[in-house]
Scaffold this motif. Structure first.
Motif, PDB file in Angstrom:
ATOM      1  N   HIS A   1      45.421  35.526  34.445  1.00 12.93           N
ATOM      2  CA  HIS A   1      44.823  36.482  33.495  1.00 12.93           C
ATOM      3  C   HIS A   1      44.369  37.757  34.014  1.00 12.93           C
ATOM      4  O   HIS A   1      44.895  38.774  33.320  1.00 12.93           O
ATOM      5  CB  HIS A   1      43.197  35.766  33.287  1.00 12.93           C
ATOM      6  N   ALA A   2      44.158  37.735  35.404  1.00 10.30           N
ATOM      7  CA  ALA A   2      43.848  39.238  35.811  1.00 10.30           C
ATOM      8  C   ALA A   2      45.105  40.113  35.973  1.00 10.30           C
ATOM      9  O   ALA A   2      45.359  41.004  35.631  1.00 10.30           O
ATOM     10  CB  ALA A   2      43.024  38.964  37.441  1.00 10.30           C
ATOM     11  N   TYR A   3      46.249  39.205  36.479  1.00 17.33           N
ATOM     12  CA  TYR A   3      47.521  39.717  36.759  1.00 17.33           C
ATOM     13  C   TYR A   3      48.663  39.587  35.603  1.00 17.33           C
ATOM     14  O   TYR A   3      49.771  39.917  35.808  1.00 17.33           O
ATOM     15  CB  TYR A   3      48.067  39.704  38.206  1.00 17.33           C
ATOM     16  N   GLY A   4      48.209  38.776  34.646  1.00 21.93           N
ATOM     17  CA  GLY A   4      49.290  38.313  33.718  1.00 21.93           C
ATOM     18  C   GLY A   4      50.598  38.127  34.361  1.00 21.93           C
ATOM     19  O   GLY A   4      51.497  38.157  33.711  1.00 21.93           O
ATOM     20  N   ASN A   5      50.548  37.038  35.130  1.00 19.63           N
ATOM     21  CA  ASN A   5      51.849  36.429  35.843  1.00 19.63           C
ATOM     22  C   ASN A   5      52.725  37.475  36.535  1.00 19.63           C
ATOM     23  O   ASN A   5      53.883  37.283  36.848  1.00 19.63           O
ATOM     24  CB  ASN A   5      52.399  35.575  34.925  1.00 19.63           C
ATOM     25  N   ASN A   6      52.056  38.665  36.862  1.00 24.75           N
ATOM     26  CA  ASN A   6      52.830  39.646  37.624  1.00 24.75           C
ATOM     27  C   ASN A   6      52.814  39.435  39.244  1.00 24.75           C
ATOM     28  O   ASN A   6      51.933  39.643  39.778  1.00 24.75           O
ATOM     29  CB  ASN A   6      52.230  41.215  37.269  1.00 24.75           C
TER      30      ASN A   6
END
Lengths: 142, 116
Positions: A57-62
Protein backbone atom coordinates in the motif's frame (compact mmCIF):
# COMPACT_ATOMS: atom_id res chain seq x y z
CA UNK A 1 11.70 5.48 31.13
CA UNK A 2 13.78 2.29 31.08
CA UNK A 3 17.04 2.64 29.23
CA UNK A 4 17.18 0.93 25.84
CA UNK A 5 19.74 -1.83 26.12
CA UNK A 6 20.04 -2.93 22.53
CA UNK A 7 18.95 -1.85 19.06
CA UNK A 8 18.89 -3.60 15.73
CA UNK A 9 18.00 -1.89 12.48
CA UNK A 10 17.59 -3.14 8.95
CA UNK A 11 16.85 -1.13 5.84
CA UNK A 12 15.68 -3.53 3.22
CA UNK A 13 14.20 -3.22 -0.30
CA UNK A 14 10.41 -3.13 -0.30
CA UNK A 15 9.94 -6.58 -1.81
CA UNK A 16 7.70 -9.37 -0.58
CA UNK A 17 10.49 -11.94 -0.92
CA UNK A 18 12.31 -10.08 1.88
CA UNK A 19 9.50 -10.75 4.37
CA UNK A 20 11.05 -14.09 5.28
CA UNK A 21 14.32 -12.36 6.24
CA UNK A 22 12.52 -9.75 8.34
CA UNK A 23 10.45 -12.45 10.10
CA UNK A 24 13.55 -14.52 10.75
CA UNK A 25 15.36 -11.63 12.42
CA UNK A 26 12.36 -10.53 14.49
CA UNK A 27 11.51 -14.02 15.76
CA UNK A 28 15.14 -14.74 16.66
CA UNK A 29 15.47 -11.46 18.58
CA UNK A 30 12.12 -12.09 20.33
CA UNK A 31 13.26 -15.56 21.41
CA UNK A 32 16.62 -14.21 22.52
CA UNK A 33 15.07 -11.66 24.86
CA UNK A 34 12.88 -14.30 26.49
CA UNK A 35 9.53 -14.47 24.68
CA UNK A 36 8.19 -18.01 24.36
CA UNK A 37 7.41 -19.50 20.94
CA UNK A 38 3.79 -18.43 21.13
CA UNK A 39 4.55 -14.78 21.88
CA UNK A 40 7.48 -14.69 19.43
CA UNK A 41 5.21 -15.94 16.64
CA UNK A 42 2.68 -13.18 17.42
CA UNK A 43 5.41 -10.54 17.17
CA UNK A 44 6.71 -12.10 13.94
CA UNK A 45 3.25 -11.99 12.36
CA UNK A 46 2.54 -8.41 13.48
CA UNK A 47 5.80 -7.20 11.91
CA UNK A 48 5.07 -9.17 8.70
CA UNK A 49 1.65 -7.47 8.50
CA UNK A 50 3.16 -3.99 8.99
CA UNK A 51 5.83 -4.64 6.33
CA UNK A 52 3.30 -6.17 3.92
CA UNK A 53 1.21 -2.99 4.23
CA UNK A 54 4.30 -0.93 3.37
CA UNK A 55 5.15 -3.11 0.35
CA UNK A 56 1.61 -3.27 -1.05
CA UNK A 57 0.00 0.00 0.00
CA UNK A 58 2.58 2.63 1.01
CA UNK A 59 4.92 1.83 -1.91
CA UNK A 60 2.44 0.15 -4.28
CA UNK A 61 4.82 -2.80 -4.90
CA UNK A 62 7.65 -0.49 -6.01
CA UNK A 63 10.73 -2.54 -5.09
CA UNK A 64 13.08 0.45 -5.49
CA UNK A 65 11.78 1.79 -2.17
CA UNK A 66 13.10 0.85 1.26
CA UNK A 67 11.45 -0.43 4.45
CA UNK A 68 13.08 0.56 7.71
CA UNK A 69 12.69 -1.89 10.61
CA UNK A 70 14.05 -0.79 13.98
CA UNK A 71 14.01 -3.21 16.92
CA UNK A 72 14.57 -1.82 20.42
CA UNK A 73 15.05 -4.00 23.45
CA UNK A 74 14.96 -3.04 27.08
CA UNK A 75 14.49 -5.01 30.28
CA UNK A 76 10.70 -4.95 30.13
CA UNK A 77 9.68 -4.83 26.50
CA UNK A 78 10.42 -5.28 22.82
CA UNK A 79 9.52 -2.41 20.50
CA UNK A 80 9.54 -2.67 16.73
CA UNK A 81 9.15 0.40 14.55
CA UNK A 82 8.37 -0.11 10.86
CA UNK A 83 8.82 3.08 8.84
CA UNK A 84 8.32 4.09 5.22
CA UNK A 85 8.18 7.28 3.16
CA UNK A 86 5.27 6.26 0.97
CA UNK A 87 1.55 6.79 0.79
CA UNK A 88 0.09 7.07 4.27
CA UNK A 89 -3.25 6.02 5.64
CA UNK A 90 -5.66 7.15 8.33
CA UNK A 91 -5.25 4.60 11.11
CA UNK A 92 -8.45 5.76 12.83
CA UNK A 93 -10.38 5.10 9.63
CA UNK A 94 -9.27 1.49 9.40
CA UNK A 95 -12.33 -0.31 10.73
CA UNK A 96 -12.40 -3.82 12.12
CA UNK A 97 -13.18 -5.76 8.97
CA UNK A 98 -16.57 -7.42 8.58
CA UNK A 99 -15.39 -10.70 7.10
CA UNK A 100 -18.77 -11.67 5.65
CA UNK A 101 -19.12 -8.30 3.93
CA UNK A 102 -15.52 -8.42 2.65
CA UNK A 103 -16.18 -11.82 1.09
CA UNK A 104 -19.46 -10.73 -0.50
CA UNK A 105 -17.81 -7.64 -1.99
CA UNK A 106 -14.76 -9.61 -3.17
CA UNK A 107 -12.43 -7.59 -0.96
CA UNK A 108 -9.35 -9.56 0.07
CA UNK A 109 -7.43 -7.17 2.27
CA UNK A 110 -7.94 -4.94 5.29
CA UNK A 111 -7.02 -7.57 7.83
CA UNK A 112 -3.44 -6.57 8.58
CA UNK A 113 -4.03 -3.57 10.87
CA UNK A 114 -6.67 -5.52 12.78
CA UNK A 115 -4.21 -8.37 13.34
CA UNK A 116 -1.40 -6.03 14.44
CA UNK A 117 -3.66 -4.43 17.07
CA UNK A 118 -4.77 -7.85 18.31
CA UNK A 119 -1.32 -9.43 18.44
CA UNK A 120 0.66 -6.65 20.12
CA UNK A 121 0.23 -5.00 23.53
CA UNK A 122 0.51 -1.43 22.26
CA UNK A 123 0.40 0.02 18.75
CA UNK A 124 1.01 3.65 17.78
CA UNK A 125 0.80 5.17 14.33
CA UNK A 126 2.50 8.31 13.11
CA UNK A 127 1.46 9.10 9.58
CA UNK A 128 3.05 11.84 7.49
CA UNK A 129 2.47 10.74 3.87
CA UNK A 130 5.56 11.05 1.67
CA UNK A 131 7.71 12.09 4.66
CA UNK A 132 7.54 9.37 7.25
CA UNK A 133 4.88 6.87 8.18
CA UNK A 134 5.57 4.83 11.24
CA UNK A 135 3.95 1.90 13.01
CA UNK A 136 5.34 1.39 16.49
CA UNK A 137 4.51 -1.99 18.02
CA UNK A 138 5.29 -2.95 21.60
CA UNK A 139 5.17 -6.29 23.42
CA UNK A 140 5.86 -6.45 27.15
CA UNK A 141 7.82 -9.27 28.72
CA UNK A 142 5.70 -10.86 31.44
CA UNK B 1 8.43 -21.17 -5.30
CA UNK B 2 11.01 -20.95 -2.54
CA UNK B 3 9.55 -21.48 0.92
CA UNK B 4 6.12 -22.55 -0.27
CA UNK B 5 4.72 -25.44 -2.21
CA UNK B 6 1.21 -26.41 -3.22
CA UNK B 7 0.41 -29.85 -4.60
CA UNK B 8 -2.88 -31.18 -5.91
CA UNK B 9 -4.59 -34.51 -5.74
CA UNK B 10 -8.15 -35.76 -5.84
CA UNK B 11 -10.22 -37.96 -3.55
CA UNK B 12 -13.76 -39.03 -4.36
CA UNK B 13 -14.51 -36.08 -6.61
CA UNK B 14 -13.00 -33.59 -4.16
CA UNK B 15 -9.88 -31.64 -5.15
CA UNK B 16 -7.25 -31.54 -2.42
CA UNK B 17 -4.67 -28.75 -2.21
CA UNK B 18 -1.77 -29.61 0.09
CA UNK B 19 0.04 -26.47 1.23
CA UNK B 20 3.54 -26.57 2.63
CA UNK B 21 5.92 -24.00 4.10
CA UNK B 22 5.30 -20.26 4.37
CA UNK B 23 2.19 -18.57 3.02
CA UNK B 24 2.76 -14.81 2.95
CA UNK B 25 2.51 -11.87 0.53
CA UNK B 26 5.37 -13.32 -1.50
CA UNK B 27 4.01 -16.86 -1.86
CA UNK B 28 0.23 -16.17 -1.90
CA UNK B 29 0.20 -15.78 -5.74
CA UNK B 30 1.22 -19.47 -6.06
CA UNK B 31 -1.87 -20.52 -4.09
CA UNK B 32 -4.02 -18.12 -6.11
CA UNK B 33 -2.82 -19.81 -9.31
CA UNK B 34 -3.68 -23.24 -7.89
CA UNK B 35 -7.21 -22.09 -7.01
CA UNK B 36 -7.62 -20.43 -10.40
CA UNK B 37 -6.66 -23.66 -12.16
CA UNK B 38 -9.28 -25.58 -10.18
CA UNK B 39 -11.93 -22.96 -10.95
CA UNK B 40 -10.99 -23.05 -14.66
CA UNK B 41 -11.38 -26.84 -14.57
CA UNK B 42 -14.76 -26.32 -12.86
CA UNK B 43 -13.61 -28.18 -9.79
CA UNK B 44 -15.51 -26.40 -7.06
CA UNK B 45 -15.33 -28.95 -4.26
CA UNK B 46 -12.01 -28.16 -2.64
CA UNK B 47 -10.26 -29.19 0.58
CA UNK B 48 -7.07 -27.41 1.61
CA UNK B 49 -4.85 -29.59 3.78
CA UNK B 50 -2.61 -27.48 6.07
CA UNK B 51 -0.62 -30.34 7.65
CA UNK B 52 2.72 -29.05 6.35
CA UNK B 53 2.02 -25.32 6.51
CA UNK B 54 4.18 -23.67 9.14
CA UNK B 55 3.28 -19.98 8.71
CA UNK B 56 0.44 -17.84 7.38
CA UNK B 57 -0.17 -14.09 7.26
CA UNK B 58 -3.30 -12.19 6.25
CA UNK B 59 -2.01 -12.13 2.66
CA UNK B 60 -2.50 -15.90 2.69
CA UNK B 61 -5.95 -15.64 4.24
CA UNK B 62 -6.88 -13.16 1.53
CA UNK B 63 -6.57 -15.92 -1.08
CA UNK B 64 -9.38 -17.90 0.60
CA UNK B 65 -11.53 -14.76 0.78
CA UNK B 66 -10.94 -14.00 -2.88
CA UNK B 67 -12.23 -17.32 -4.22
CA UNK B 68 -14.90 -18.47 -1.77
CA UNK B 69 -17.81 -16.44 -3.15
CA UNK B 70 -17.29 -17.61 -6.73
CA UNK B 71 -16.83 -21.23 -5.66
CA UNK B 72 -19.97 -21.24 -3.48
CA UNK B 73 -22.02 -19.65 -6.27
CA UNK B 74 -21.05 -22.67 -8.35
CA UNK B 75 -22.33 -25.09 -5.71
CA UNK B 76 -18.95 -25.85 -4.19
CA UNK B 77 -16.99 -24.87 -1.13
CA UNK B 78 -13.46 -24.49 0.23
CA UNK B 79 -13.04 -26.58 3.38
CA UNK B 80 -9.90 -26.31 5.47
CA UNK B 81 -8.26 -29.13 7.41
CA UNK B 82 -5.37 -30.25 9.58
CA UNK B 83 -4.10 -26.87 10.83
CA UNK B 84 -1.42 -26.54 13.46
CA UNK B 85 -2.68 -24.49 16.45
CA UNK B 86 -0.46 -21.56 15.42
CA UNK B 87 -2.11 -21.47 11.97
CA UNK B 88 -5.64 -21.94 13.32
CA UNK B 89 -5.13 -19.00 15.69
CA UNK B 90 -4.67 -16.59 12.77
CA UNK B 91 -7.88 -17.81 11.09
CA UNK B 92 -9.67 -17.66 14.44
CA UNK B 93 -8.51 -14.13 15.30
CA UNK B 94 -10.06 -12.85 12.09
CA UNK B 95 -13.34 -14.71 12.49
CA UNK B 96 -12.93 -17.32 9.75
CA UNK B 97 -14.47 -20.24 11.70
CA UNK B 98 -17.91 -18.65 11.41
CA UNK B 99 -17.71 -18.53 7.62
CA UNK B 100 -15.54 -21.53 6.71
CA UNK B 101 -15.61 -25.19 7.72
CA UNK B 102 -12.32 -25.91 9.49
CA UNK B 103 -11.86 -29.61 10.30
CA UNK B 104 -9.21 -31.53 12.20
CA UNK B 105 -8.81 -34.20 9.52
CA UNK B 106 -8.80 -34.13 5.72
CA UNK B 107 -11.12 -37.17 5.70
CA UNK B 108 -13.70 -35.28 7.79
CA UNK B 109 -13.55 -32.36 5.35
CA UNK B 110 -14.14 -34.70 2.40
CA UNK B 111 -17.04 -36.36 4.23
CA UNK B 112 -18.69 -32.97 4.67
CA UNK B 113 -19.00 -32.74 0.89
CA UNK B 114 -20.63 -36.18 0.79
CA UNK B 115 -23.34 -34.86 3.11
CA UNK B 116 -24.21 -31.92 0.85
Amino acid sequence: MPKTQKKYQIKIPSQADNLVLIRDLVSRVAAQVGFDNDEASKIELAVDEACTNVIRHAYGNNSNEVIDVLIKIDAKKLTIIVSDKGKGFEPDHVAVPDLGESIRSGKKGGLGICLIKTLMDKVDFEIKPGLKNQVKMTKYLS
Amino acid sequence: MEGFEVTKNENGGVAILNVKGYLDAHTAPALESAFQELVDEKKFRIVVNFTELSYISSAGLGVFMGFIEDIRKNGGDIKLSSMKPKIFRVFDLLGFPTLYDILDEESAAIEKFAKL
